[in-house]
Enzyme design. Structure first.
Site, PDB file in Angstrom:
ATOM      1  N   LYS A 187       0.812  -1.227   0.000  1.00  0.00           N
ATOM      2  CA  LYS A 187       0.000   0.000   0.000  1.00  0.00           C
ATOM      3  C   LYS A 187       0.844   1.275   0.000  1.00  0.00           C
ATOM      4  O   LYS A 187       0.362   2.347  -0.393  1.00  0.00           O
ATOM      5  CB  LYS A 187      -0.913   0.012   1.224  1.00  0.00           C
ATOM      6  CG  LYS A 187      -2.056  -0.994   1.178  1.00  0.00           C
ATOM      7  CD  LYS A 187      -3.180  -0.540   0.283  1.00  0.00           C
ATOM      8  CE  LYS A 187      -4.442  -1.351   0.465  1.00  0.00           C
ATOM      9  NZ  LYS A 187      -5.560  -0.856  -0.344  1.00  0.00           N
TER      10      LYS A 187
ATOM     11  N   SER B 107       1.646  -9.792  -0.178  1.00  0.00           N
ATOM     12  CA  SER B 107       1.267  -8.377  -0.115  1.00  0.00           C
ATOM     13  C   SER B 107       1.625  -7.650   1.174  1.00  0.00           C
ATOM     14  O   SER B 107       1.794  -6.433   1.150  1.00  0.00           O
ATOM     15  CB  SER B 107      -0.236  -8.244  -0.370  1.00  0.00           C
ATOM     16  OG  SER B 107      -0.970  -9.067   0.516  1.00  0.00           O
TER      17      SER B 107
END
Length: 332
Positions: free
Chosen positions: A57, A314
């Site tokens: 992110k 991730s």
């Protein structure tokens, strides 16, 4: 040729890459000997868990804040930035804002694990707990924007965010130009959409596989319905893949429909087994959302034989209590 309605192009991804260079990590793409042998393929792990904020992110948040600064100047952000998050995006916004000396308020629902809230606070951002869904948390974000003049940094539904995440796709093909397939966790669509736009813009034949939760998967339900819909959120080991996509979605719904080739859902048990496998065999401790690529291959018997396949690892936002729960669910 008219630009796409979602606003994410290979050009916008390369622009993002230039903006974030030196601000985020160029994460390694590592060939897994164990998984390659297990699935008779060349399996690579894209280790976004090694970002300084702990997850991919950081790319999108850094790109958007940098773009806003280029456009409006630092003074325009002095009232602060705000967002709602399932954890990782909030941490990324807090990290980027702290680096620039900008105040940040991150709104979280009650379903976001405590360790993720503490990680955001440790970076200097204010955390507000609001409701039991990301949509409810966004109501407080809207108030902060409208009443206090804060600047919204959305978690996924913006071309700048998706383009930032798309820089992962550029790196994938630089490190493995003959890549056949990439398997990506899918929630709001910024990660999969950005990566898909990048890899298909460079090498059209790369297959993009999305992986959603078996329950509370808003993008899955929205794609089935042909339009964004509300879905009740549920607690999950893959909590980062929870949350709605917004009934007024302007970017990622169309983007995902354009770039995704196939789509599967994974159970809690499959996520748990994948988390344990990644620690046992790859020596990496990751959150459930980071393990869904492996979970999908295992649970659905995806035929990747002979292919070069990248799994997006991730993020690392998991505490030991959650991992112990995963290990118990996996029966290990």
């Amino acid at each position: 040729m008219n630009p796409p309605s979602h606003g994410v192009t290979l050009a916008s991804i390369y622009e993002a890459r230039a903006r974030i260079q030196g601000q985020v990590a160029r994460t390694p793409l590592v060939r897994s000997l164990t998984l390659s042998e297990r699935f008779d393929a060349e399996v690579y792990l894209k280790l976004e868990n090694q970002q300084p904020s702990g997850a991919f992110k950081l790319r999108g948040a850094t790109n958007m804040i940098a773009a806003l600064m280029d456009r409006d100047g630092l003074e325009a952000l002095q009232r602060g930035v705000t967002t709602a998050s399932t954890g990782n995006h909030g941490r990324a916004v807090a990290f980027a804002a702290a680096r620039l000396g900008v105040p940040a308020v991150v709104c979280l629902s009650e379903l976001v694990p405590a360790n993720k809230a503490h990680a955001i606070e440790a970076l200097g951002a204010e955390v507000r707990r609001v409701g039991r869904s990301q949509d409810e948390a966004f109501q407080e974000v809207a108030r902060l924007v409208n009443e206090q003049g804060m600047t919204l940094v959305p978690p996924f539904d913006d071309p700048l965010i998706a383009s930032g995440q798309g820089t992962i796709g550029v790196e994938l093909l630089e490190d493995q130009p003959a890549l056949d397939r990439v398997i990506v966790g899918l929630s709001g669509g910024g990660l999969l959409g950005g990566i898909g736009a990048a890899v298909k813009g460079i090498r059209r034949g790369v297959q993009v596989t999305g992986v959603s939760l078996s329950q509370g998967a808003a993008m899955w339900e929205s794609l089935q319905a042909g339009q964004p819909v509300d879905v009740e959120e549920v607690a999950s080991l893959g909590d980062s893949l929870g949350g709605g996509i917004g009934l007024d979605n302007v970017c990622t719904f169309a983007l995902v429909r354009e770039v995704m080739d196939d789509h599967v859902q994974v159970s809690e048990g499959a996520i748990a087994r994948a988390m344990v496998d990644l620690l046992q065999h790859e020596k990496i401790l990751v959150e459930g959302a980071a393990a869904v690529g492996l979970a999908a291959i295992d649970e659905h018997g995806l035929d990747i034989r002979g292919q070069k396949v990248a799994l997006i690892v991730s993020g690392n936002g998991v505490d030991l209590a959650t991992f112990d729960r995963a290990r118990s669910l996996a029966g290990r």
